[in-house]
Design a protein around this motif. Structure first.
Motif, PDB file in Angstrom:
ATOM      1  N   SER A 117     -13.888  18.746  38.122  1.00  0.00           N
ATOM      2  CA  SER A 117     -13.620  19.663  39.987  1.00  0.00           C
ATOM      3  C   SER A 117     -14.789  20.890  39.769  1.00  0.00           C
ATOM      4  O   SER A 117     -15.747  20.746  40.814  1.00  0.00           O
ATOM      5  CB  SER A 117     -12.706  19.581  40.698  1.00  0.00           C
ATOM      6  N   PHE A 161     -18.076  18.781  39.108  1.00  0.00           N
ATOM      7  CA  PHE A 161     -18.299  18.865  40.286  1.00  0.00           C
ATOM      8  C   PHE A 161     -20.007  17.312  41.163  1.00  0.00           C
ATOM      9  O   PHE A 161     -20.065  17.865  41.395  1.00  0.00           O
ATOM     10  CB  PHE A 161     -19.324  19.253  41.442  1.00  0.00           C
ATOM     11  N   GLN A 196     -17.061  11.561  38.228  1.00  0.00           N
ATOM     12  CA  GLN A 196     -15.704  12.358  38.330  1.00  0.00           C
ATOM     13  C   GLN A 196     -14.285  11.005  37.893  1.00  0.00           C
ATOM     14  O   GLN A 196     -14.066  10.851  37.109  1.00  0.00           O
ATOM     15  CB  GLN A 196     -14.716  13.322  38.661  1.00  0.00           C
ATOM     16  N   LEU A 231     -24.638  22.615  42.832  1.00  0.00           N
ATOM     17  CA  LEU A 231     -23.913  22.373  44.436  1.00  0.00           C
ATOM     18  C   LEU A 231     -24.699  21.091  44.572  1.00  0.00           C
ATOM     19  O   LEU A 231     -24.188  20.997  45.392  1.00  0.00           O
ATOM     20  CB  LEU A 231     -24.402  23.834  45.118  1.00  0.00           C
ATOM     21  N   THR A 246     -24.709  17.469  46.469  1.00  0.00           N
ATOM     22  CA  THR A 246     -23.640  16.371  46.387  1.00  0.00           C
ATOM     23  C   THR A 246     -24.810  15.784  47.320  1.00  0.00           C
ATOM     24  O   THR A 246     -25.899  15.986  48.206  1.00  0.00           O
ATOM     25  CB  THR A 246     -22.858  16.931  46.281  1.00  0.00           C
ATOM     26  N   TYR A 302     -17.942  22.289  48.189  1.00  0.00           N
ATOM     27  CA  TYR A 302     -17.003  22.526  46.304  1.00  0.00           C
ATOM     28  C   TYR A 302     -15.884  23.214  46.233  1.00  0.00           C
ATOM     29  O   TYR A 302     -14.958  22.956  45.830  1.00  0.00           O
ATOM     30  CB  TYR A 302     -18.888  23.743  46.116  1.00  0.00           C
ATOM     31  N   TRP A 350     -13.977  20.417  47.418  1.00  0.00           N
ATOM     32  CA  TRP A 350     -13.276  19.403  46.710  1.00  0.00           C
ATOM     33  C   TRP A 350     -12.240  19.800  45.673  1.00  0.00           C
ATOM     34  O   TRP A 350     -11.616  19.077  44.918  1.00  0.00           O
ATOM     35  CB  TRP A 350     -14.886  19.192  46.136  1.00  0.00           C
ATOM     36  N   GLN A 351     -12.437  21.973  45.115  1.00  0.00           N
ATOM     37  CA  GLN A 351     -11.604  22.104  44.829  1.00  0.00           C
ATOM     38  C   GLN A 351      -9.926  22.484  45.259  1.00  0.00           C
ATOM     39  O   GLN A 351      -9.300  21.522  44.463  1.00  0.00           O
ATOM     40  CB  GLN A 351     -11.868  23.584  44.344  1.00  0.00           C
TER      41      GLN A 351
END
Length: 244
Positions: A48, A52, A57, A109, A111, A143, A146-147
């Protein structure tokens, strides 16, 4: 009206918030699935933090769990993430004045969500400076989310029985529909969406997700053809009206 950097940073976060809500269950499920594999917590979090890319993933963690060789994993995730190259090409004219120190983290970054939010902003504020601040507000917020979701999913997801089969990933489908529909503003974009959707279903069983790449490139080719043809048709109609 020119806005300050801090205002644009917060505006980017605000505009990306609806898409972040849709991404929360997606990231949560990824963390929970990571816990069910032989991968360590550090490995799941590293994906991740460094990769990312949600869809890549999910595919990679499934292939790793199945003991797939690394060349196949690399090739598969490459095809799945190829669309980011198209996103970057679209944004390039708007970031040419930035140095590598800014463009590199912007690329990292990038997406689906950050591209959608950034594209919508650029359509409405073509002359607005400090675009990078708006972009980092939106993309950076995604970001961090997501973490956090990966972390919580890894440690909390296992206490929720059969969570992966709850259908929470449908939230991302809804989010993508919300991203695509506002972009369907002429014949070319509508045709692009239809061609991509139909071909992706036809090529669903192609190996290593190559069907996604084929569908995307085919749809783009159709849209480009229609975009080039439309001005010519309009001009021809005007000339005919003038002669009449």
């Amino acid at each position: 009206m020119q806005h300050s950097r801090s205002y644009l940073l917060l505006l980017g976060m605000k505009d990306c918030a609806p898409l972040i809500l849709a991404a929360i269950p997606f990231g949560f499920i990824y963390g929970a699935l990571g816990h069910t594999t032989s991968l360590s917590f550090a490995a799941v979090m590293a994906m991740s933090l460094v990769v990312f890319a949600g869809s890549a993933q999910f595919i990679a963690i499934g292939l790793l769990a199945a003991g797939t060789s690394w060349p196949v994993i690399v090739l598969t995730t490459f095809f799945v993430n190829f669309r980011h190259l198209l996103y970057a090409a679209n944004l390039l004219p708007h970031v040419k004045e930035y140095g590598q120190g800014v463009r590199a983290p912007m690329a990292f970054l990038l997406t689906d969500e950050s591209f959608a939010v950034a594209s919508n902003y650029l359509q409405q504020h073509k002359e607005q400076p400090f675009f990078s601040w708006y972009y980092f507000g939106a993309a950076g917020f995604m970001y961090l989310n997501w973490q956090l979701c990966t972390f919580l999913g890894y440690y909390v997801g296992q206490s929720i029985p059969d969570m992966a089969n709850w259908g929470l990933d449908m939230a991302m489908v809804v989010a993508f529909i919300g991203i695509v529909v506002p972009c369907l503003h002429n014949r070319a974009t509508v045709a692009c969406a239809i061609v991509a959707g139909v071909l992706s279903l036809i090529t669903l069983d192609w190996p290593h997700k190559t069907g996604l790449l084929f569908s995307a490139l085919s749809a783009i080719a159709v849209a480009m053809y229609l975009e080039q043809k439309t001005p010519q048709s309009s001009q021809a109609l005007k000339e005919e009206a003038g002669h009449g």
